[in-house]
Design an enzyme around this catalytic site. Structure first.
Site, PDB file in Angstrom:
ATOM      1  N   GLU A 292     113.317  29.379   2.078  1.00 22.25           N
ATOM      2  CA  GLU A 292     112.875  30.491   1.222  1.00 22.25           C
ATOM      3  C   GLU A 292     113.330  31.865   1.695  1.00 22.25           C
ATOM      4  O   GLU A 292     112.567  32.819   1.665  1.00 22.25           O
ATOM      5  CB  GLU A 292     111.333  30.479   1.114  1.00 22.25           C
ATOM      6  CG  GLU A 292     110.808  29.240   0.446  1.00 22.25           C
ATOM      7  CD  GLU A 292     109.287  29.248   0.316  1.00 22.25           C
ATOM      8  OE1 GLU A 292     108.807  28.937  -0.777  1.00 22.25           O
ATOM      9  OE2 GLU A 292     108.598  29.541   1.308  1.00 22.25           O
TER      10      GLU A 292
HETATM   11  C1  ACM Z   1     108.349  25.232   2.215  1.00 17.94           C
HETATM   12  O1  ACM Z   1     107.418  24.704   1.575  1.00 17.94           O
HETATM   13  N1  ACM Z   1     108.645  26.499   2.033  1.00 17.94           N
HETATM   14  C2  ACM Z   1     109.124  24.485   3.172  1.00 17.94           C
END
Ligand code: ACM
Length: 650
Positions: A292
């Site tokens: 992310e």
């Molecule tokens: C995640 O759930 N950002 C690995």
């Protein structure tokens, strides 16, 4: 649970009496000694039998020992370890044979699960069991950044993991909301970026040792280059936004603060930090997160853009790969292999990395998502997509998440699929509630990862899960008892039976809708609300679904009285609710309690063929519609079945 590979019954019975002793034949019996002591204590506590010997007997007494355990060597806690065992229970003997001590302790858990009783005695039914795991990596990840979880929380969850044969604890130690480990090299990390909530290095060692005794590997995660607000709170000069200062994040979500991959000081920092921290974790794998990163601070930074051009890095993804490769080199020097979330899978990332698949199938990917893609490209890989228990979805959904399905794989590709991990992201859980969010659903996922692929009977699983659910209390899991702790708090210590009835038909909002946008709850918000007492797979909701189904198919008197019995419980519950002295938290639930009661009364009238006025009908429809809406961060999960019943009665 998990269901073994093969079981044969032999109609014999091994009766538990005071003369029961256990011998251990194997090198360095440290793990087994611990496991046998725990086994004997749990056996004695469950059965009430006063055993003459509370510990394993010396090997010289082996001949006489009714339960004999033998193994060839200690496991090294590596993915190549053999965890298989053979268990034979006869009327006078139990033999447990394994290649490794860890295999033997997996077998001891099976033996305890076999314990049963009649009016006069406790006994182990005669069986021969040959067992071995389907996958070598059966993990639980606990996020201790969003909410800190002290070591006793971790220890009891390790015990619970061992009780269902899980073998990897993935410790998500750093994120935007806190850096949770003491660093002597960079003390500002735990001093400025943890609110004082962190593990000392001694505590880390204690947990690693505790896990090792249980045959559980510990993988630390330091999430970089994104999810780095806590790190940058301590060392802002490592960030991608020039002259910025940072504060520990209090909300949930994806945030912009990101390490600067073009700054050599970042690699010096990470090398020093990892060189200090890595030896605390003997496992050969080290998780660097990598998820992310939206790269917003990279896009906004002219120098970073220039660096990309100079190094022929066309995209932020390429830049992150450059960063990951530098990290891989640092970790290699420390004898560690890199694990990262599936964003790290780019063409240049070395095949020694493990890809941790979490996003599932999306466009352009082969069927089976990043897990299958990784295996086909030559990476070892583990699955978490489908095992996100913080989404608060039914155990059935997780249980039916089959990692491989019927996808054709070569033997080499299949071997690269190491297993999976349950993920307990902790935005909405505290030490008070975390157990109830992890268990019992994780036990069903443990079965998915251990048992043969063909073991998929849901009713059978649910029946066994009910047993495991309360056995988890034996190892200290607080998931059942803490519900009442919360309800007592909610009621200022009044009679909580009305709240219990209500909570048995309500579930917390699912798939992150409880904390839409990550802004309703901060890390220090109250998590002692009605929604925190409620849980997935609400007990009476499952019961109601079944009885409504039975009744609408059969229309029999017997099934009708089952439906009536539940409706009566809810119909009269509001009276009990009203008896409680109100406070603001309880007052919020008043309309929920009232509407449930009224709708139940209407359905009772309806099923008993009493006269229904136009007004009754109007009220019912309005109230049912209200009950179908999310309320106080819960959903009344019987609303649809109430409607189904109404339709069937029309
Ligand atoms: C995640 O759930 N950002 C690995």
């Amino acid at each position: 649970m998990p269901w073994p590979k093969s079981i044969q019954e032999n109609n014999q019975r091994f009766i538990i009496n005071e003369n029961l002793t256990v011998s251990i034949d194997g090198e360095d019996p440290k793990r087994l000694q611990h496991a046998v002591t725990s086994f004997l204590r749990r056996l004695s506590n469950r059965s009430g039998v006063f055993l003459s010997h509370g510990f394993a007997v010396p090997l010289s007494d082996e001949e006489q020992a009714p339960i004999q355990i033998s193994y060839q060597k200690s496991a090294e806690l590596i993915i190549e370890d053999d965890e298989s065992y053979q268990l034979d229970v006869e009327s006078n003997k139990v033999r447990l044979v394994a290649h490794t001590d860890v295999g033997a302790i997996r077998g001891l858990e099976t033996l305890l699960q076999l314990l049963t009783n009649n009016d006069s005695e406790y006994y182990l039914p005669g069986v021969s069991i040959s067992d071995a795991p389907r996958f070598v990596w059966r993990g639980l990840m606990i996020d201790v950044s969003r909410h800190f979880h002290p070591i006793d929380v971790i220890k009891r969850n390790l015990d619970a993991m061992a009780s269902v044969k899980m073998n990897v604890f993935h410790w998500h130690l750093t994120d935007d909301q806190g850096f949770r480990i003491e660093s002597k090299t960079y003390p500002k990390l735990h001093k400025l970026a943890s609110d004082g909530l962190y593990y000392t290095q001694e505590q880390i060692k204690e947990i690693v040792e505790y896990a090792s005794i249980l045959g559980i590997r510990v993988i630390p995660e330091f999430d970089v280059p994104g999810h780095a607000t806590a790190i940058l709170t301590a060392y802002p000069e490592l960030g991608s936004k020039p002259r910025a200062t940072y504060k520990i994040e209090r909300f949930s979500g994806v945030f912009d603060p990101t390490l600067d991959p073009t700054n050599e000081a970042v690699y010096v920092f990470l090398e020093n930090l990892f060189t200090e921290i890595a030896p605390l974790f003997p496992d050969s794998y080290f998780h660097i997160g990598g998820d992310e990163n939206e790269g917003k601070h990279w896009d906004a930074n002219e120098d970073i853009q220039k660096f990309k051009r100079e190094h022929n890095l066309a995209t932020n993804h390429d830049l992150q790969t450059y960063f990951n490769i530098r990290l891989e080199q640092i970790l290699n020097k420390l004898d560690k292999k890199l694990v990262g979330w599936d964003e790290i899978m780019t063409p240049n990332i070395p095949k020694t990395a493990i890809i941790h698949s979490w996003r599932g199938e999306h466009e352009g990917l082969p069927k089976g998502g990043t897990l299958i893609e990784a295996a086909k490209k030559g990476y070892n890989t583990i699955l978490s997509n489908g095992f996100y228990i913080d989404r608060m979805e039914s155990v059935v959904k997780h249980y039916l998440t089959e990692p491989i399905g019927n996808i054709e794989l070569t033997p080499e590709e299949r071997k690269r699929i190491l297993g999976g991990e349950v993920t307990m992201w902790s935005e909405l859980v505290t030490p008070l509630t975390i157990d109830s969010r992890i268990w019992p659903r994780t036990a069903a996922i443990a079965e998915r990862l251990w048992s043969p692929k063909e073991v998929t009977d849901i009713d059978n699983m649910l029946k066994r899960l009910e047993v495991i659910n309360y056995r988890l209390e034996e190892v200290g899991i607080t998931h059942i008892r803490n519900k009442n702790v919360i309800l007592r708090n909610l009621s200022n210590n009044q009679d909580i039976s009305a709240l219990e009835v209500l909570s048995n038909v309500c579930e917390p909002l699912k798939i992150y809708s409880r904390n839409e946008g990550g802004t309703e709850y901060k890390t220090f918000s109250p998590f002692t609300l009605f929604a925190d007492a409620c849980n997935v797979d609400a007990k009476d909701a499952l019961k109601f679904k079944q009885v409504v189904k039975n009744y609408t198919i059969s229309l029999s008197e017997e099934h009708k009285s089952d439906v009536i019995s539940l409706l009566e419980t809810w119909a009269k519950n509001h009276k009990a609710f009203q008896k409680m002295d109100k406070n603001p938290k309880l007052a919020l639930l008043e309309s929920l309690s009232y509407n449930l009661s009224e709708v139940s009364k209407f359905l009772l009238k309806s099923i008993q063929n009493e006269k229904i006025s136009k007004k009754d009908m109007q009220n019912f429809k309005t109230q049912l519609e209200t009950l179908k809406q999310p309320f106080a961060d819960v959903e009344l999960v019987i609303a649809n079945d109430m409607e189904n019943l109404f339709e069937a009665l029309k």
